[in-house]
Design an enzyme around this catalytic site. Sequence first.
Site, PDB file in Angstrom:
ATOM      1  N   LYS A  69       0.798  -1.227   0.000  1.00 20.33           N
ATOM      2  CA  LYS A  69       0.000   0.000   0.000  1.00 20.33           C
ATOM      3  C   LYS A  69       0.839   1.289   0.000  1.00 20.33           C
ATOM      4  CE  LYS A  69      -4.286  -1.517   2.199  1.00 20.33           C
ATOM      5  NZ  LYS A  69      -5.260  -1.108   3.199  1.00 20.33           N
ATOM      6  N   ASP A 106     -10.294   3.514   2.326  1.00 15.72           N
ATOM      7  CA  ASP A 106     -10.586   2.878   3.624  1.00 15.72           C
ATOM      8  C   ASP A 106     -11.419   3.791   4.529  1.00 15.72           C
ATOM      9  OD1 ASP A 106      -9.353   0.449   3.137  1.00 15.72           O
ATOM     10  OD2 ASP A 106      -7.418   1.108   3.907  1.00 15.72           O
TER      11      ASP A 106
END
Length: 277
Positions: A69, A106
């Site tokens: 990520k 997220d």
Amino acid sequence: MTDKIPLAGVIGSPVAHSKSPKLQNYWLKKYGIAGYYIPMDVAQSDLKEALQALPKLGFVGVNVTIPHKEQALKLSDVVTDRAALIGAANTLIFRKDGKIHADNTDGYGFLENLRQGAPHWVASAGPAAVFGAGGASRAVVAALAEAGATEIRLTNRTRARAEAIRAEFGPKITVYDWVQAGDMIDGAATVVNTTSLGMVGKPEFKVSLAALSPDAVVTDLVYAPLRTAFLEQAEAAGCTIVDGLGMLLFQATPGFERWFGKRPEVDEETRAVILEP
Ligand code: ATR
């Protein structure tokens, strides 16, 4: 227009456990969209090359998961503000001009899950208490701040990680000692467990909820099990509880929409599909 079938996928290592292929392929089928979503186990040393090659193979974008990520964000050309703030990307779009666009959804997934599970919830209702200061916590804290939380109380076993978030995210954040974590929830309107405690195979997340107001909305990012002991304890205290599965589902919707042209619905059937063994 091209008549190529659009491809997307998830890049991680390991990636076999990822629920994303099941979810994205379910939506493709449900909406009758021609496309494929594929899990791809890519070593860290191969990430750059993979991101260069995928658009040439017909990929319109990918999700990125552990451990890529942070690196994926660095390898991207255009980065959303929220991804930059969190320091990690989970959704990449391969643009037609050859540039890689990186986002982090997220926090969006976290907020949408709360709004669906507790429709009366607003970030500005009172202090938010956040347990944990890992990658997920950064997304949650950023989302809460953006949604209008005026005070965010943060605690973590390793205090330095919580201090680092405060240093980056600013004055709305107060760091509490992990051992006095129960104090954080006094007067809190929102309570969030972002640690991995309570997950199958991990120790339980134990915190005193004595000071918890029944008006609080309590959520756990852990979704296996769906109803953690922490959530059950909060429910017994009269609070509205929201499990973590919806965050996983909602964080996937912006990517699906960008790649395949339709904002998918997160409903009971979606939850059931993902919970199937
Ligand atoms: P994620 O991206 O899911 O947040 P992470 O960055 O590994 O994953 O963070 C995991 C979080 O769970 C951290 O807040 C971690 O605390 P530390 O920073 O002190 O490691 C927390 N955590 C994991 N195991 C824990 C345990 N046994 N006790 C307390 N906190 C724990």
